[in-house]
Design a protein around this motif. Structure first.
Motif, PDB file in Angstrom:
ATOM      1  N   LEU A 141      -7.501  72.059  55.668  1.00 20.30           N
ATOM      2  CA  LEU A 141      -6.345  71.195  55.879  1.00 20.30           C
ATOM      3  C   LEU A 141      -6.226  70.716  57.316  1.00 20.30           C
ATOM      4  O   LEU A 141      -5.766  69.618  57.590  1.00 20.30           O
ATOM      5  CB  LEU A 141      -5.056  71.936  55.476  1.00 20.30           C
ATOM      6  CG  LEU A 141      -4.976  72.323  54.000  1.00 20.30           C
ATOM      7  CD1 LEU A 141      -3.722  73.141  53.754  1.00 20.30           C
ATOM      8  CD2 LEU A 141      -4.976  71.090  53.128  1.00 20.30           C
ATOM      9  N   GLY A 142      -6.657  71.563  58.256  1.00 21.22           N
ATOM     10  CA  GLY A 142      -6.598  71.196  59.655  1.00 21.22           C
ATOM     11  C   GLY A 142      -5.184  70.896  60.110  1.00 21.22           C
ATOM     12  O   GLY A 142      -4.203  71.405  59.576  1.00 21.22           O
ATOM     13  N   ARG A 143      -5.078  70.006  61.078  1.00 22.89           N
ATOM     14  CA  ARG A 143      -3.775  69.686  61.654  1.00 22.89           C
ATOM     15  C   ARG A 143      -3.185  68.425  61.037  1.00 22.89           C
ATOM     16  O   ARG A 143      -2.106  67.984  61.438  1.00 22.89           O
ATOM     17  CB  ARG A 143      -3.926  69.500  63.168  1.00 22.89           C
ATOM     18  CG  ARG A 143      -4.427  70.767  63.872  1.00 22.89           C
ATOM     19  CD  ARG A 143      -4.681  70.544  65.354  1.00 22.89           C
ATOM     20  NE  ARG A 143      -3.454  70.150  66.045  1.00 22.89           N
ATOM     21  CZ  ARG A 143      -3.407  69.840  67.350  1.00 22.89           C
ATOM     22  NH1 ARG A 143      -4.520  69.860  68.063  1.00 22.89           N
ATOM     23  NH2 ARG A 143      -2.271  69.489  67.911  1.00 22.89           N
ATOM     24  N   ARG A 169      -4.380  65.840  50.371  1.00 28.88           N
ATOM     25  CA  ARG A 169      -5.436  66.811  50.640  1.00 28.88           C
ATOM     26  C   ARG A 169      -5.146  68.126  49.933  1.00 28.88           C
ATOM     27  O   ARG A 169      -6.054  68.803  49.451  1.00 28.88           O
ATOM     28  CB  ARG A 169      -5.590  67.009  52.150  1.00 28.88           C
ATOM     29  CG  ARG A 169      -6.092  65.753  52.856  1.00 28.88           C
ATOM     30  CD  ARG A 169      -6.243  65.969  54.328  1.00 28.88           C
ATOM     31  NE  ARG A 169      -7.365  66.860  54.624  1.00 28.88           N
ATOM     32  CZ  ARG A 169      -7.671  67.266  55.853  1.00 28.88           C
ATOM     33  NH1 ARG A 169      -6.919  66.900  56.885  1.00 28.88           N
ATOM     34  NH2 ARG A 169      -8.703  68.052  56.060  1.00 28.88           N
ATOM     35  N   VAL A 170      -3.888  68.513  49.868  1.00 33.89           N
ATOM     36  CA  VAL A 170      -3.518  69.711  49.105  1.00 33.89           C
ATOM     37  C   VAL A 170      -3.861  69.497  47.635  1.00 33.89           C
ATOM     38  O   VAL A 170      -4.426  70.374  46.972  1.00 33.89           O
ATOM     39  CB  VAL A 170      -2.023  70.035  49.279  1.00 33.89           C
ATOM     40  CG1 VAL A 170      -1.615  71.178  48.349  1.00 33.89           C
ATOM     41  CG2 VAL A 170      -1.725  70.407  50.721  1.00 33.89           C
ATOM     42  N   GLY A 215      -0.555  77.436  53.794  1.00 37.94           N
ATOM     43  CA  GLY A 215       0.230  77.198  54.999  1.00 37.94           C
ATOM     44  C   GLY A 215       0.884  75.830  55.012  1.00 37.94           C
ATOM     45  O   GLY A 215       0.915  75.162  56.056  1.00 37.94           O
ATOM     46  N   VAL A 216       1.404  75.394  53.859  1.00 38.30           N
ATOM     47  CA  VAL A 216       2.045  74.084  53.777  1.00 38.30           C
ATOM     48  C   VAL A 216       3.495  74.257  53.343  1.00 38.30           C
ATOM     49  O   VAL A 216       3.872  75.270  52.756  1.00 38.30           O
ATOM     50  CB  VAL A 216       1.306  73.155  52.790  1.00 38.30           C
ATOM     51  CG1 VAL A 216      -0.114  72.905  53.257  1.00 38.30           C
ATOM     52  CG2 VAL A 216       1.304  73.727  51.373  1.00 38.30           C
ATOM     53  N   GLU A 244       4.951  67.623  46.324  1.00 39.75           N
ATOM     54  CA  GLU A 244       4.358  66.301  46.221  1.00 39.75           C
ATOM     55  C   GLU A 244       2.941  66.378  45.651  1.00 39.75           C
ATOM     56  O   GLU A 244       2.530  65.543  44.840  1.00 39.75           O
ATOM     57  CB  GLU A 244       4.347  65.619  47.590  1.00 39.75           C
ATOM     58  CG  GLU A 244       3.644  64.268  47.632  1.00 39.75           C
ATOM     59  CD  GLU A 244       4.299  63.206  46.756  1.00 39.75           C
ATOM     60  OE1 GLU A 244       3.653  62.172  46.512  1.00 39.75           O
ATOM     61  OE2 GLU A 244       5.448  63.418  46.299  1.00 39.75           O
ATOM     62  N   ALA A 245       2.181  67.408  46.069  1.00 36.91           N
ATOM     63  CA  ALA A 245       0.838  67.613  45.521  1.00 36.91           C
ATOM     64  C   ALA A 245       0.919  67.898  44.023  1.00 36.91           C
ATOM     65  O   ALA A 245       0.126  67.366  43.233  1.00 36.91           O
ATOM     66  CB  ALA A 245       0.138  68.755  46.243  1.00 36.91           C
ATOM     67  N   PHE A 246       1.876  68.723  43.624  1.00 40.58           N
ATOM     68  CA  PHE A 246       2.079  68.997  42.197  1.00 40.58           C
ATOM     69  C   PHE A 246       2.397  67.702  41.448  1.00 40.58           C
ATOM     70  O   PHE A 246       1.912  67.469  40.339  1.00 40.58           O
ATOM     71  CB  PHE A 246       3.224  69.989  41.998  1.00 40.58           C
ATOM     72  CG  PHE A 246       2.888  71.416  42.317  1.00 40.58           C
ATOM     73  CD1 PHE A 246       1.594  71.819  42.576  1.00 40.58           C
ATOM     74  CD2 PHE A 246       3.892  72.375  42.358  1.00 40.58           C
ATOM     75  CE1 PHE A 246       1.288  73.146  42.858  1.00 40.58           C
ATOM     76  CE2 PHE A 246       3.600  73.714  42.634  1.00 40.58           C
ATOM     77  CZ  PHE A 246       2.301  74.091  42.893  1.00 40.58           C
TER      78      PHE A 246
END
Length: 239
Positions: free
Chosen positions: A18-20, A26-27, A56-57, A64-66
């Motif tokens: 995931l980075g910064r 991306r999730v 870590g989100v 939103e990913a869901f």
């Protein structure tokens, strides 16, 4: 039919991806891959706390990913119960193959003049044959999916690639409920090779015919197997 537990499926290992610049897209991509690989089988309840903590989100990002994956028909939200990996109906399987037939056949039909760029197909076929020799039938399943993604990639269309990524991810939801992956996938190793050989020889019409027969036979076999799974439960479908 899949655990209803809230495990994170080893997602902490993906946190570095995931980075910064973490985004819901991306999730969703990480979760889509995990679902396709079977870490979250059909019927599994996805825990916001454990998955959000592993990656870590924030809760909003995860929701939103869901939402994105629900739109892709990989997840389903059940009121007052949570978010679950979708369990497909037999009618969904038929519709998936209808879509595959339309798209994959069109790609082969419109290939143009040989030679064709077949490196991706070669890797998928040889990888599946290697996994079969090693008895790695989950690997054979993955190689088979890669074969069809690479076939569609011959069209050079990002939109078509994205469409097939979602369709094939849905198909994996069916595969994960079938108890005998060898019986399901082994017959198609040789047929992948035959399609590849036809394309390598520049025989596009033959490759198209082989592909249509392949998809129709695969649909009929999977519908029979999946119908038994849905009626009798896992542990009964072995052919």
């Amino acid at each position: 039919m899949g655990s209803t537990g809230s495990g994170s499926g080893g997602l902490a290992d993906d946190r570095a991806l995931l980075g910064r610049t973490s985004t819901a897209e991306r999730v969703a991509d990480i979760l889509r891959t995990r679902i396709a690989e079977g870490f979250f089988p059909p019927g599994t309840r996805l825990s916001e706390d454990s998955i959000g903590g592993a990656l870590g989100v924030s809760r909003n990002t995860l929701r939103e990913a869901f939402r994105l994956l629900t739109h892709e028909r990989l997840l389903v939200h059940e009121l007052n119960r949570g978010v679950f990996v979708r369990v497909l109906a037999v009618e969904d399987v038929v519709d998936i193959y209808r879509t595959r037939r339309l798209v994959e056949r069109a790609v082969v039909h419109d290939l143009g003049e040989p030679p064709f760029r077949l490196e991706g197909l070669v890797r998928a076929v040889t990888g599946g044959e290697r996994d079969a020799r090693e008895g790695n039938w989950a690997g054979v399943s993955t190689a088979n999916i890669h074969f069809h993604r690479e076939l569609v990639a011959l069209a050079g269309s990002a939109r078509m690639d994205e469409l097939m990524r979602g369709v094939l991810a849905e198909l994996r939801l069916v595969f994960h409920l079938v108890d005998d992956p060898r019986a399901l996938h082994e017959p198609y190793l040789m047929r992948n090779r035959e399609i590849l050989d036809a394309l390598d020889a520049g025989e596009r019409v033959k490759a198209e015919r082989l592909l249509v027969e392949y998809l129709d036979d695969s649909r009929d076999q999977l519908v029979r197997v999946y119908t038994r799974v849905r009626e009798d439960g896992p542990g009964t479908a072995t052919g």
